[in-house]
Design a protein around this motif. Structure first.
Motif, short mmCIF file in Angstrom:
data_model
loop_
_atom_site.label_atom_id
_atom_site.label_comp_id
_atom_site.label_asym_id
_atom_site.label_seq_id
_atom_site.Cartn_x
_atom_site.Cartn_y
_atom_site.Cartn_z
N GLY A 149 0.82 -1.21 0.00
CA GLY A 149 0.00 0.00 0.00
C GLY A 149 0.85 1.25 0.00
O GLY A 149 2.06 1.22 -0.21
N ARG A 150 0.19 2.39 0.26
CA ARG A 150 0.86 3.69 0.16
C ARG A 150 2.03 3.82 1.15
O ARG A 150 3.11 4.26 0.77
N VAL A 151 1.81 3.46 2.40
CA VAL A 151 2.87 3.66 3.39
C VAL A 151 4.09 2.82 3.06
O VAL A 151 5.23 3.29 3.15
N GLY A 152 3.88 1.58 2.66
CA GLY A 152 5.00 0.74 2.27
C GLY A 152 5.76 1.31 1.09
O GLY A 152 7.01 1.26 1.05
N LEU A 153 5.03 1.86 0.14
CA LEU A 153 5.67 2.47 -1.02
C LEU A 153 6.46 3.71 -0.61
O LEU A 153 7.60 3.92 -1.05
N ILE A 154 5.86 4.54 0.23
CA ILE A 154 6.55 5.74 0.72
C ILE A 154 7.84 5.34 1.43
O ILE A 154 8.91 5.92 1.19
N GLU A 155 7.76 4.36 2.30
CA GLU A 155 8.94 3.95 3.05
C GLU A 155 10.04 3.39 2.16
O GLU A 155 11.22 3.49 2.47
N ALA A 156 9.64 2.82 1.02
CA ALA A 156 10.63 2.26 0.09
C ALA A 156 11.41 3.33 -0.65
O ALA A 156 12.51 3.06 -1.15
N VAL A 157 10.86 4.55 -0.73
CA VAL A 157 11.51 5.57 -1.56
C VAL A 157 11.81 6.87 -0.82
O VAL A 157 12.44 7.77 -1.38
N ILE A 158 11.39 7.00 0.44
CA ILE A 158 11.45 8.30 1.10
C ILE A 158 12.86 8.85 1.24
O ILE A 158 13.08 10.06 1.18
N GLU A 159 13.83 7.98 1.42
CA GLU A 159 15.21 8.48 1.54
C GLU A 159 15.63 9.17 0.27
O GLU A 159 16.23 10.26 0.31
N GLU A 160 15.36 8.56 -0.88
CA GLU A 160 15.74 9.17 -2.15
C GLU A 160 14.92 10.41 -2.47
O GLU A 160 15.40 11.34 -3.11
N VAL A 161 13.67 10.42 -2.03
CA VAL A 161 12.79 11.54 -2.34
C VAL A 161 13.19 12.79 -1.57
O VAL A 161 13.35 13.87 -2.14
N VAL A 162 13.38 12.66 -0.24
CA VAL A 162 13.64 13.88 0.54
C VAL A 162 14.48 13.65 1.80
O VAL A 162 15.17 14.56 2.24
#
Length: 199
Positions: free
Chosen positions: A59-72
């Motif tokens: 879901g959304r939270v898992g996806l966010i956690e997978a990319v958040i370091e690279e995003v911001v």
């Protein structure tokens, strides 16, 4: 620590490819528009179904956690590290406020993180805590060095950052020149500037 989930053992090549396509699409979407971009749009950009996002990331939270370091997150941590490396308390305050406001302006995701839009994500809350810890450090050093007006508190610095996040997320986005000018107004209001040397 990376938030990317390790690939499941035995994933087929097409499944691994789909996972990476979703990650790339999510990074592009979140960086430009924040963490609330519809997952349907991420799925379309990745060339997969929305169900595939749930299958791969939960879901959304898992996806966010997978990319958040690279995003911001990496950029936010870099601001914090550079701030702590500065010796002069006034320069430290000026750098942090300028840099964090710049990040907030450029990266809508920074505002979603700082506003704790997803408090059930431990990873995002850890990022928030890391960002919040520096307020006390800045205020303590600023007061000790005479660089910060004595009535300015750590809660005040936090409120200034959160208020800015709310304004950028829910209000009209100002032109960059006006935004930077207002950053200078903010700094002038809280920093103690040394007067001209006597003569």
């Amino acid at each position: 620590m990376s938030g990317t989930r390790p690939a499941k053992p035995g994933l087929r090549a097409d499944a691994r490819r789909n996972t990476e396509q979703i990650r790339r699409a999510a990074i592009g979407a979140f960086q430009g528009r924040g963490l609330t971009v519809p997952l349907e749009e991420v799925a379309t950009a990745a060339g997969v179904s929305k169900a595939t996002i749930f299958n791969r990331f939960g879901g959304r939270v898992g996806l966010i956690e997978a990319v958040i370091e690279e995003v911001v997150a990496n950029e936010l941590y870099a601001v914090i590290d550079h701030t702590r490396a500065l010796q002069d308390p006034g320069a430290r305050l000026a750098y942090y406020i300028t840099a964090i406001r710049d990040l907030q302006y450029r990266q809508p995701t920074a505002n979603d993180v700082l506003l704790q839009e997803y408090p059930h994500s431990q990873q995002l809350m850890d990022i928030c805590r890391a960002a919040g810890q520096i307020y006390g450090e800045l205020v303590e050093a600023g007061h000790a060095g005479g660089a910060l007006r004595p009535d300015c508190t750590a809660d005040d610095l936090h409120a200034l950052v959160v208020d800015n996040a709310l304004a950028l997320k829910h209000g009209d986005r100002p032109p960059r020149g006006d935004y930077d000018r207002r950053t200078s107004f903010l700094l002038d209001g809280i920093l103690v500037h040394a007067g001209p040397s006597g003569g």
